[in-house]
Scaffold this active site. Structure first.
Site, PDB file in Angstrom:
ATOM      1  N   TYR A 144      47.597  28.547  34.480  1.00 50.11           N
ATOM      2  CA  TYR A 144      47.978  29.945  34.240  1.00 50.11           C
ATOM      3  C   TYR A 144      46.743  30.717  33.838  1.00 50.11           C
ATOM      4  CZ  TYR A 144      50.026  34.010  31.831  1.00 50.11           C
ATOM      5  OH  TYR A 144      50.348  35.280  31.409  1.00 50.11           O
ATOM      6  N   ASP A 239      38.231  28.951  33.612  1.00 58.62           N
ATOM      7  CA  ASP A 239      39.047  29.771  32.726  1.00 58.62           C
ATOM      8  C   ASP A 239      39.112  29.032  31.381  1.00 58.62           C
ATOM      9  OD1 ASP A 239      42.412  31.250  32.789  1.00 58.62           O
ATOM     10  OD2 ASP A 239      40.936  30.971  31.191  1.00 58.62           O
ATOM     11  N   LYS A 267      41.255  34.532  23.245  1.00 57.21           N
ATOM     12  CA  LYS A 267      41.823  33.816  22.105  1.00 57.21           C
ATOM     13  C   LYS A 267      40.820  33.673  20.951  1.00 57.21           C
ATOM     14  CE  LYS A 267      45.122  31.492  25.138  1.00 57.21           C
ATOM     15  NZ  LYS A 267      46.457  31.964  24.720  1.00 57.21           N
TER      16      LYS A 267
HETATM   17  P1  KE4 Z   1      46.021  36.820  27.669  1.00 61.54           P
HETATM   18  O1  KE4 Z   1      45.997  37.928  28.704  1.00 61.54           O
HETATM   19  O2  KE4 Z   1      47.424  36.411  27.301  1.00 61.54           O
HETATM   20  O3  KE4 Z   1      45.135  37.110  26.460  1.00 61.54           O
HETATM   21  O4  KE4 Z   1      45.324  35.518  28.340  1.00 61.54           O
HETATM   22  C1  KE4 Z   1      45.874  35.004  29.534  1.00 61.54           C
HETATM   23  C2  KE4 Z   1      45.466  33.554  29.682  1.00 61.54           C
HETATM   24  C3  KE4 Z   1      44.428  33.246  30.552  1.00 61.54           C
HETATM   25  N1  KE4 Z   1      44.011  31.972  30.725  1.00 61.54           N
HETATM   26  C4  KE4 Z   1      44.588  30.953  30.036  1.00 61.54           C
HETATM   27  C5  KE4 Z   1      44.102  29.552  30.266  1.00 61.54           C
HETATM   28  C6  KE4 Z   1      45.647  31.207  29.127  1.00 61.54           C
HETATM   29  O5  KE4 Z   1      46.213  30.173  28.465  1.00 61.54           O
HETATM   30  C7  KE4 Z   1      46.087  32.529  28.939  1.00 61.54           C
HETATM   31  C8  KE4 Z   1      47.230  32.875  28.001  1.00 61.54           C
HETATM   32  N2  KE4 Z   1      47.911  31.759  27.427  1.00 61.54           N
HETATM   33  C9  KE4 Z   1      49.310  31.998  27.072  1.00 61.54           C
HETATM   34  C10 KE4 Z   1      49.921  30.714  26.501  1.00 61.54           C
HETATM   35  N3  KE4 Z   1      49.668  29.564  27.230  1.00 61.54           N
HETATM   36  C11 KE4 Z   1      49.443  33.113  26.086  1.00 61.54           C
HETATM   37  C12 KE4 Z   1      50.799  33.208  25.447  1.00 61.54           C
HETATM   38  C13 KE4 Z   1      51.626  34.300  26.063  1.00 61.54           C
HETATM   39  O6  KE4 Z   1      51.604  34.454  27.300  1.00 61.54           O
HETATM   40  O7  KE4 Z   1      52.290  34.979  25.283  1.00 61.54           O
END
Ligand code: KE4
Length: 426
Positions: A144, A239, A267
């Protein structure tokens, strides 16, 4: 689950927000429960709306590596706020953060700050397309990368065929610029590159997958991708939004010794405030506006409060911290496995450093096809039992739990006791 205050808050929230939440996974749908509305958090603990204390392993989905409300982070944000919350102008602190990131990620010769992981990924892939002049991108099934339209894509019918939208609202024409491949499968990538390498701008992957549960790269996988991408002029994009500063101070690229062309961060880099970033080889990143023709912008990019929280967090990422995180992660994995063995339950615990996932009623998970066999119903029962036992674990089988530097003996032993008891529910 007993928190009546959270139940009431949830009902009210659903009146005004889709699912009552600001991000879908928080709604606890994957575990068939209602979420804990948080009143405050400190160290390894969350305090729910009804005052109940939980040992927290969501950690805001990764950022809270120091634990919640770390005094130095709080003080840094308070001091920054008193100097103004946003200027829309450059600050010396952004340069300091850029230098600190480069010191930990030498592959990031030039960096652009944004406000989320999604934006970081979008920026990285736009500059990859702008630099190579190629349109296609490759992602891995089960990975993801945030909410960009062309990454909300599921595998097409054949291996080398285009993706199909995994979300409503994504046109096939856009999903069609993405090819989805199995994770941990070098042969598939080699065949795809032989067939279409010249059309592919980049492959993006989670160098340690966290979004199908914690799935490490198999030996040789990352090395093989590095060699194949170099041979075909395809950019290798890590990523590291989740793995950056998590699996090592320098992320997965430090832990596994692989140098990508571009890296996406999020993060932890913001210490719980909104910071994302993308960066990499200077000859690629000089294409980003205003130096070059690849446009990307953001009102709150490099926000002074968020940068202050990020700097306060990165300053504490020393070797002793990672030794503690590794020891705590290993302890939880060992105790979870021992408890499951004693109870005669099939729980496969997969871990890299301080990120870990218990998979229920399935064997080892190397790619999505394996993860899809996990017993998500059993996970849901286990999750509810852990909440009853005072542990707030990520509410979905296909996520990773995060241990922080604040998880001390009291928090870890409470977690072990809750896990032992929760196995009854599996
Ligand atoms: P954000 O746009 O949510 O800051 O980051 C997206 C993203 C990109 N790449 C990786 C590997 C990620 O894990 C994420 C976001 N992770 C999710 C949980 N696995 C965030 C939680 C959510 O979607 O509320």
């Amino acid at each position: 689950m007993g928190d009546e205050v959270s139940k009431e808050l949830f009902e009210k929230a659903k009146r005004w927000m889709p699912g009552g939440v600001s991000s879908p996974v928080r709604a606890f749908k994957a575990v068939g429960d209602h979420p804990i509305f948080v009143d405050r958090a400190e160290g390894p603990y969350l305090y729910g709306a009804d005052g109940t204390r939980y040992v927290d392993y969501v950690g805001s989905w990764g950022p809270m590596i120091l634990g919640h409300a770390h005094p130095e982070v709080v003080a840094a944000v308070q001091a920054a706020a008193a100097r103004g919350s946003s200027y829309g102008a450059p600050t010396a602190q952004e340069t300091e953060l850029a230098e600190r990131v480069h010191a930990l990620f030498p592959s990031i010769q030039l960096i652009r700050f944004v406000s989320s992981g999604t934006e970081a990924v979008m920026g990285a892939l736009r500059v990859a397309r702008g630099f190579t002049g190629r349109d296609l991108v490759v992602k891995c099934e089960g990975n993801y990368h945030g909410g960009a339209d062309y990454l909300l894509v599921k595998a097409g019918s054949g291996l080398a065929t285009f993706g199909h939208p995994s979300s409503a609202g994504v046109p096939q024409a856009i999903a069609g610029t993405t090819i989805v491949q199995p994770y941990n499968d070098l042969a598939a990538i080699e065949a795809l590159f032989e067939a279409r390498g010249g059309e592919i701008a980049a492959i993006i992957l989670e160098p340690v997958a966290g979004n199908m549960g914690c799935v490490p790269p198999e030996p040789g996988y990352l090395e093989g991708l590095r060699e194949l991408t170099a041979r075909h002029g395809v950019l290798l994009v890590f990523d590291e939004v989740m793995t950056g500063f998590r699996v090592a101070a320098g992320g997965a690229q430090e832990r596994y010794g692989i140098t990508p062309d571009l890296t996406c961060l999020g993060k932890i880099i913001g210490g719980g405030l909104p910071v994302g970033a993308y960066g990499g080889r200077e000859e690629i990143m000089r294409r980003v506006a205003p130096d070059g023709p690849v446009y990307q912008a953001g009102t709150l990019s490099g926000n002074p409060l968020a940068v202050a929280a990020g700097l306060a967090t990165l300053r504490r990422l020393d070797a002793a911290l990672y030794e503690r995180l590794e020891a705590a992660g290993a302890r939880l994995q060992a105790s979870f496995e021992a408890s499951a063995d004693r109870a005669g339950k099939q729980v496969t615990v997969q871990r890299v450093g301080s990120m870990l996932t218990p998979f229920f009623n399935c064997g080892p998970v190397a790619r999505w096809d394996d993860a899809a066999k996990a017993d998500t119903e059993a996970f849901g029962r286990w999750h509810a039992a852990m909440l009853e036992g005072g542990v707030h674990w990520p509410p979905a089988q296909y996520e990773a739990g995060f241990v922080s530097a604040a998880h001390d003996e009291e928090a870890l032993s409470a977690t072990e006791a809750a896990f032992e008891a929760a196995l009854e529910a599996v």
